[in-house]
Scaffold this active site. Structure first.
Site, PDB file in Angstrom:
ATOM      1  N   TRP A  94     -13.088  62.339  56.000  1.00 22.20           N
ATOM      2  CA  TRP A  94     -14.477  61.907  56.089  1.00 22.20           C
ATOM      3  C   TRP A  94     -14.826  60.988  54.926  1.00 22.20           C
ATOM      4  CZ3 TRP A  94     -18.209  66.377  57.872  1.00 22.20           C
ATOM      5  CH2 TRP A  94     -17.793  66.813  59.145  1.00 22.20           C
ATOM      6  N   GLU A 103     -38.937  70.075  59.469  1.00 23.27           N
ATOM      7  CA  GLU A 103     -38.702  71.470  59.863  1.00 23.27           C
ATOM      8  C   GLU A 103     -38.765  72.455  58.699  1.00 23.27           C
ATOM      9  OE1 GLU A 103     -37.018  68.879  60.999  1.00 23.27           O
ATOM     10  OE2 GLU A 103     -36.246  69.190  63.022  1.00 23.27           O
ATOM     11  N   THR A 111     -40.949  65.596  64.715  1.00 25.71           N
ATOM     12  CA  THR A 111     -39.851  64.936  64.004  1.00 25.71           C
ATOM     13  C   THR A 111     -39.602  63.590  64.681  1.00 25.71           C
ATOM     14  OG1 THR A 111     -38.209  65.877  65.474  1.00 25.71           O
ATOM     15  CG2 THR A 111     -38.711  67.117  63.500  1.00 25.71           C
ATOM     16  N   LYS A 147     -15.550  58.935  60.170  1.00 28.69           N
ATOM     17  CA  LYS A 147     -14.340  59.728  60.332  1.00 28.69           C
ATOM     18  C   LYS A 147     -13.149  58.788  60.394  1.00 28.69           C
ATOM     19  CE  LYS A 147     -16.814  63.508  62.385  1.00 28.69           C
ATOM     20  NZ  LYS A 147     -18.067  63.161  63.069  1.00 28.69           N
TER      21      LYS A 147
HETATM   22  P1  AMP Z   1     -37.650  64.106  58.193  1.00 30.16           P
HETATM   23  O1  AMP Z   1     -37.794  65.332  58.983  1.00 30.16           O
HETATM   24  O2  AMP Z   1     -38.072  62.869  58.908  1.00 30.16           O
HETATM   25  O3  AMP Z   1     -38.317  64.227  56.865  1.00 30.16           O
HETATM   26  O4  AMP Z   1     -36.096  63.879  57.908  1.00 30.16           O
HETATM   27  C1  AMP Z   1     -35.313  64.874  57.299  1.00 30.16           C
HETATM   28  C2  AMP Z   1     -33.963  64.310  56.932  1.00 30.16           C
HETATM   29  O5  AMP Z   1     -34.092  63.310  55.917  1.00 30.16           O
HETATM   30  C3  AMP Z   1     -33.028  65.311  56.334  1.00 30.16           C
HETATM   31  O6  AMP Z   1     -32.405  66.107  57.304  1.00 30.16           O
HETATM   32  C4  AMP Z   1     -32.053  64.415  55.584  1.00 30.16           C
HETATM   33  O7  AMP Z   1     -31.075  63.878  56.442  1.00 30.16           O
HETATM   34  C5  AMP Z   1     -32.940  63.301  55.105  1.00 30.16           C
HETATM   35  N1  AMP Z   1     -33.317  63.524  53.703  1.00 30.16           N
HETATM   36  C6  AMP Z   1     -34.467  64.019  53.217  1.00 30.16           C
HETATM   37  N2  AMP Z   1     -34.456  64.040  51.869  1.00 30.16           N
HETATM   38  C7  AMP Z   1     -33.256  63.553  51.486  1.00 30.16           C
HETATM   39  C8  AMP Z   1     -32.619  63.321  50.225  1.00 30.16           C
HETATM   40  N3  AMP Z   1     -33.226  63.566  49.061  1.00 30.16           N
HETATM   41  N4  AMP Z   1     -31.369  62.830  50.236  1.00 30.16           N
HETATM   42  C9  AMP Z   1     -30.727  62.550  51.396  1.00 30.16           C
HETATM   43  N5  AMP Z   1     -31.281  62.728  52.607  1.00 30.16           N
HETATM   44  C10 AMP Z   1     -32.526  63.226  52.656  1.00 30.16           C
END
Ligand code: AMP
Length: 540
Positions: free
Chosen positions: A442, A330, A185, A437
């Site tokens: 929020w 994940e 990640t 916040k």
């Molecule tokens: P990654 O592991 O780099 O793919 O990042 C995952 C994170 O991307 C998630 O926990 C979200 O915060 C964000 N994310 C993924 N898809 C979306 C979506 N459609 N809308 C908003 N946030 C998203």
């Protein structure tokens, strides 16, 4: 009493064997790093993946060894996905957009034994190679003619390795829980963390990805993943496509709008997938040139929130259906997808767009819940919000070689704050650490950003919380305007006035030339916060 069906493990190699047998002449088309378009079919891809597995064995790669790739979406990267995992080793995709020290950490932490690298990234790895002591083999993913003069120790040529083998190789069978691939990640805090997928999780995720209410993939599709194979396995498309025998169109390094549009046209692409930033550029290009999206029927948008205005432009102007999806490294990554139910058919266009701007409902196999700060499960009424937690056969259980628990009471806490409505549609209101916040209430930075980017003269926008002596935090809006006729701050305030609660109005608006992005194409709030660390709001 146990069931009495065949004990046949779910293995990644079977996906490719299936497509080679039943979709053998279906094409995989690549814009290569060297330049020309390369075409072959599943039958040839399967043979070359077997040759690659033989070559890996000859190099001394064994079951469980980590083999890294630093590569674009190409046919050779596709072969590595199957050759490496198929022989029982672990395909570890490296994101070239990470900082050098993160990459060094990741390769050493993973214990990568071999690294396969595209020509583009050879200079990057040359600088790091002497800190990557565990790497025994460097392989440049090109042919003899294009082999560079490189300081990578004993660099081998991919085509020479593959061509030296005959492909007479039977994929081994083993426990379906065997590790297949590894992805770190991007890690907004601390070191990046490794997610170690299994054959079982990957195959199940592939079946789920193809379903009609998920990405609706079939043998009649031509699929172009813009999302990189080094970001959450290109959302599983390289596995799901062979499962249904879909044609694949791999854009290589050509992620600019004109190159993509050319492939859409030439290869009759029906389905494409990528992050919002890519589509911003593409939609602008289509506006500028008056071009269309041709045969494209479906655009999958995920990785960050798809703005409502973007969904509307795709659907209304280009007659292309938007599939809004949410997921994480994940979660393999598909967690939710925003396909509608039959009860939504009569909705007005406006109401439908509102629903599609949500992140969607759980993909079959995934369970969702939201919990408050004290861990109490919240009602799913579309109003109550809390941290989103997930469960399922393709959700991480623990991080690779990392102490400590990844789970809380058997659920994976995502760090996203969300609501879930009566129909199961989940909506992310923020990353837990990005939420603003203000006076105990929020403010959702995502909601604000979505409203702002709907302004026709705004290209991109981000909202962050800035310290405020009275309210704790107040929103600062940072805007990238479209080049010719930028809006004024006053115009933006007027534009927002009837769209948001009064107390959500940003306390200040700043125009910048560019916003910082992370290695996976998301706006980097972390970098923005650093940049505006000492910013004084006029209201403070
Ligand atoms: P990654 O592991 O780099 O793919 O990042 C995952 C994170 O991307 C998630 O926990 C979200 O915060 C964000 N994310 C993924 N898809 C979306 C979506 N459609 N809308 C908003 N946030 C998203």
């Amino acid at each position: 009493m146990l069931g009495q069906m065949m004990d046949h493990p779910l293995l990644i190699s079977d996906l490719l064997t299936f497509s080679a047998q039943y979709h053998g002449d279906t094409e995989i088309v690549t814009r290569t790093v060297e330049g020309p378009i390369h075409r072959y079919d599943y039958r040839s891809a399967a043979r070359r993946s077997r040759q690659l597995a033989q070559a890996l064995a000859r190099l001394g790669i064994e079951v469980g060894d980590r083999v890294a790739t630093m590569a674009w979406n190409t046919h050779r990267h596709f072969e590595l996905y199957f050759g490496v995992s198929g022989m029982g080793a672990v395909c570890h995709t490296l994101n070239p957009r990470l900082f050098a020290d993160q990459l060094t950490y990741i390769v050493n932490h993973a214990g990568d034994k071999a690294v396969f690298v595209d020509l583009t990234f050879v200079p990057l790895l040359e600088k790091l190679a002497d800190q990557l002591q565990g790497v025994e083999h460097w392989v440049v993913m090109t042919d003899g003619e294009h082999m560079p003069d490189t300081s990578l120790p004993n660099a081998l040529c991919y085509e020479d390795l593959v061509e030296a083998e005959d492909g007479n190789y039977d994929w081994p069978s083993f426990d379906e829980n065997t590790a297949s691939s590894l992805c770190y990640t991007s890690g907004t805090t601390g070191h990046p963390k490794g997610v170690l997928y299994s054959h079982r999780s990957t195959v199940l995720h592939s079946y789920a990805a193809c379903m009609v209410d998920t990405l609706r993939l079939s043998a009649r599709d031509s699929v172009l993943p813009v999302v990189p194979m080094f970001h959450a396995n290109a959302w599983g498309l390289p596995y799901a496509s062979p499962l249904v025998g879909a044609k694949q169109v791999l854009p290589g390094p050509g992620l600019d709008a004109p190159s993509l549009v050319e492939l859409f046209e030439q290869e009759e692409v029906t389905t494409t997938a990528g992050v919002p930033t890519i589509w911003l550029g593409l939609l602008q290009h289509l506006r500028d040139t008056g071009k269309s999206l041709g045969t494209v029927r479906r655009v999958v948008i995920g990785g960050s929130a798809a703005p409502r205005s973007m969904i509307a432009e795709f659907q209304e102007r280009h007659r292309v259906q938007v599939v809004h999806a949410w997921g994480m490294t994940e979660t393999s990554p598909l967690g939710t997808v925003g396909t509608l139910k039959s009860k939504h058919e009569g909705l007005s266009e406006d109401a439908r767009l509102d629903l599609q701007a949500k992140q969607g409902r759980a993909v079959a196999g995934v369970q969702l819940r939201i919990v408050s700060d004290d861990g109490a499960e919240q009602v799913q009424d579309g109003e109550a919000f809390g941290e989103l937690e997930v469960k399922g056969p393709w959700v991480v259980g623990r991080y690779f070689r990392t102490e400590g628990e990844a789970l809380r009471d058997g659920w994976f806490p995502t760090g996203d704050v969300a609501t879930i409505d009566h129909d199961g549609f989940m909506q992310i209101t923020d990353r837990a650490k990005d939420v603003i916040k203000s006076g105990g209430e929020w403010i959702s930075s995502i909601d604000l950003e979505n409203e702002v980017v709907a302004h026709p003269r705004v290209a991109e926008a981000a909202v962050i919380g800035i310290h405020h002596p009275k309210w704790d935090e107040r929103p600062l809006l940072v805007v990238v305007a479209k080049p010719d006729d930028p809006p004024t701050a006053e115009e933006l305030r007027e534009f927002l006035q009837d769209k948001i609660a009064k107390w959500w109005m940003p306390d200040d608006i700043v125009f910048v030339d560019e916003l910082p992005h992370t290695a996976t194409g998301k706006i980097s709030k972390k970098d923005l916060r650093v940049r505006f660390e000492n910013y004084e709001l006029p209201t403070a």
